[in-house]
Write a protein that holds these residues in place. Sequence first.
Motif, mmCIF file in Angstrom:
data_model
loop_
_atom_site.group_PDB
_atom_site.id
_atom_site.type_symbol
_atom_site.label_atom_id
_atom_site.label_comp_id
_atom_site.label_asym_id
_atom_site.label_seq_id
_atom_site.Cartn_x
_atom_site.Cartn_y
_atom_site.Cartn_z
ATOM 1 N N VAL A 48 39.354 -25.309 17.398
ATOM 2 C CA VAL A 48 39.682 -24.947 16.020
ATOM 3 C C VAL A 48 41.072 -24.318 15.957
ATOM 4 C CG1 VAL A 48 39.044 -23.516 14.046
ATOM 5 C CG2 VAL A 48 37.260 -24.583 15.438
ATOM 6 N N ALA A 49 41.289 -23.298 16.796
ATOM 7 C CA ALA A 49 42.575 -22.604 16.808
ATOM 8 C C ALA A 49 42.731 -21.867 18.126
ATOM 9 C CB ALA A 49 42.668 -21.617 15.647
ATOM 10 N N THR A 50 43.968 -21.788 18.592
ATOM 11 C CA THR A 50 44.261 -21.032 19.802
ATOM 12 C C THR A 50 45.502 -20.179 19.586
ATOM 13 O OG1 THR A 50 45.622 -22.795 20.741
ATOM 14 C CG2 THR A 50 43.275 -22.804 21.307
ATOM 15 N N ILE A 51 45.608 -19.126 20.408
ATOM 16 C CA ILE A 51 46.780 -18.254 20.359
ATOM 17 C C ILE A 51 47.082 -17.781 21.775
ATOM 18 C CG2 ILE A 51 45.370 -16.218 19.811
ATOM 19 C CD1 ILE A 51 47.774 -15.223 18.119
ATOM 20 N N THR A 52 48.343 -17.832 22.162
ATOM 21 C CA THR A 52 48.723 -17.374 23.490
ATOM 22 C C THR A 52 49.037 -15.874 23.460
ATOM 23 O OG1 THR A 52 51.100 -17.714 23.231
ATOM 24 C CG2 THR A 52 49.773 -19.625 23.878
ATOM 25 N N SER A 53 49.212 -15.304 24.629
ATOM 26 C CA SER A 53 49.542 -13.880 24.725
ATOM 27 C C SER A 53 50.902 -13.578 24.104
ATOM 28 C CB SER A 53 49.520 -13.432 26.182
ATOM 29 O OG SER A 53 50.432 -14.211 26.940
ATOM 30 N N ARG A 54 51.721 -14.629 23.929
ATOM 31 C CA ARG A 54 53.026 -14.458 23.292
ATOM 32 C C ARG A 54 52.971 -14.739 21.800
ATOM 33 N NH1 ARG A 54 57.555 -16.891 27.538
ATOM 34 N NH2 ARG A 54 56.952 -15.588 29.319
ATOM 35 N N GLY A 55 51.781 -15.060 21.291
ATOM 36 C CA GLY A 55 51.619 -15.248 19.855
ATOM 37 C C GLY A 55 51.784 -16.668 19.353
ATOM 38 N N ARG A 56 51.930 -17.624 20.257
ATOM 39 C CA ARG A 56 52.060 -19.015 19.838
ATOM 40 C C ARG A 56 50.693 -19.528 19.412
ATOM 41 N NH1 ARG A 56 55.360 -23.156 23.463
ATOM 42 N NH2 ARG A 56 56.983 -21.749 22.686
ATOM 43 N N THR A 57 50.618 -20.123 18.238
ATOM 44 C CA THR A 57 49.348 -20.596 17.707
ATOM 45 C C THR A 57 49.295 -22.117 17.623
ATOM 46 O OG1 THR A 57 50.165 -20.388 15.434
ATOM 47 C CG2 THR A 57 48.998 -18.495 16.350
ATOM 48 N N ASN A 58 48.070 -22.620 17.599
ATOM 49 C CA ASN A 58 47.831 -24.050 17.462
ATOM 50 C C ASN A 58 46.540 -24.210 16.674
ATOM 51 O OD1 ASN A 58 48.250 -26.837 17.907
ATOM 52 N ND2 ASN A 58 46.741 -26.817 19.551
ATOM 53 N N TYR A 59 46.536 -25.150 15.731
ATOM 54 C CA TYR A 59 45.370 -25.355 14.877
ATOM 55 C C TYR A 59 44.959 -26.817 14.855
ATOM 56 C CZ TYR A 59 46.483 -20.748 12.947
ATOM 57 O OH TYR A 59 46.734 -19.408 12.785
ATOM 58 N N ALA A 60 43.672 -27.037 14.709
ATOM 59 C CA ALA A 60 43.183 -28.381 14.440
ATOM 60 C C ALA A 60 43.690 -28.799 13.060
ATOM 61 C CB ALA A 60 41.661 -28.405 14.472
ATOM 62 N N ASP A 61 43.978 -30.081 12.913
ATOM 63 C CA ASP A 61 44.499 -30.568 11.635
ATOM 64 C C ASP A 61 43.559 -30.243 10.472
ATOM 65 O OD1 ASP A 61 46.001 -33.615 12.986
ATOM 66 O OD2 ASP A 61 46.770 -31.562 12.833
ATOM 67 N N SER A 62 42.273 -30.270 10.743
ATOM 68 C CA SER A 62 41.279 -30.080 9.687
ATOM 69 C C SER A 62 41.259 -28.666 9.125
ATOM 70 C CB SER A 62 39.890 -30.443 10.202
ATOM 71 O OG SER A 62 39.543 -29.633 11.305
ATOM 72 N N VAL A 63 41.861 -27.709 9.827
ATOM 73 C CA VAL A 63 41.813 -26.312 9.354
ATOM 74 C C VAL A 63 43.192 -25.749 9.031
ATOM 75 C CG1 VAL A 63 39.743 -25.957 10.744
ATOM 76 C CG2 VAL A 63 41.955 -25.181 11.619
ATOM 77 N N LYS A 64 44.236 -26.520 9.266
ATOM 78 C CA LYS A 64 45.587 -26.031 8.992
ATOM 79 C C LYS A 64 45.731 -25.658 7.526
ATOM 80 C CE LYS A 64 48.147 -28.432 12.621
ATOM 81 N NZ LYS A 64 49.110 -29.523 12.943
ATOM 82 N N GLY A 65 46.312 -24.484 7.291
ATOM 83 C CA GLY A 65 46.490 -24.003 5.936
ATOM 84 C C GLY A 65 45.301 -23.250 5.388
ATOM 85 N N ARG A 66 44.177 -23.303 6.087
ATOM 86 C CA ARG A 66 42.963 -22.590 5.628
ATOM 87 C C ARG A 66 42.543 -21.493 6.593
ATOM 88 N NH1 ARG A 66 38.226 -25.211 5.311
ATOM 89 N NH2 ARG A 66 38.701 -26.697 6.975
#
Length: 115
Positions: A48-66
């Motif tokens: 669904v979503a991930t975040i690194t210790s440096r704050g870099r985030t990644n989201y599944a397309d289905s949840v981006k913006g929500r």
Amino acid sequence: QVRLVESGGGLVQPGGSLRLSCAASGNAFSINAMGWYRQAPGKQRDMVATITSRGRTNYADSVKGRFTIATDNAKNTNYLQMNNLKPEDTAVYYCNAATDFVTSWGQGTQVTVSS
């Protein structure tokens, strides 16, 4: 060893919001990244979503913006803010934490979006 405990799931109507929390204990200082995954009945577990210790985030397309993932390092707690929820977001949500040597999972928390 990192222990993860999730909370914040529940039943919400479409368009509503929930915030999931994931409290990390043990060797929390060694965590490189944290994330949320979900698994609906009969389906595979998806990121669904991930975040690194440096704050870099990644989201599944289905949840981006929500959905928004964030970490409070002082509390060793990760959050997933979920807005504008849809019935297709219904699933068990699992918290995940990765160190250099091991990946840990929480027990899961149920999110149900239904009117």
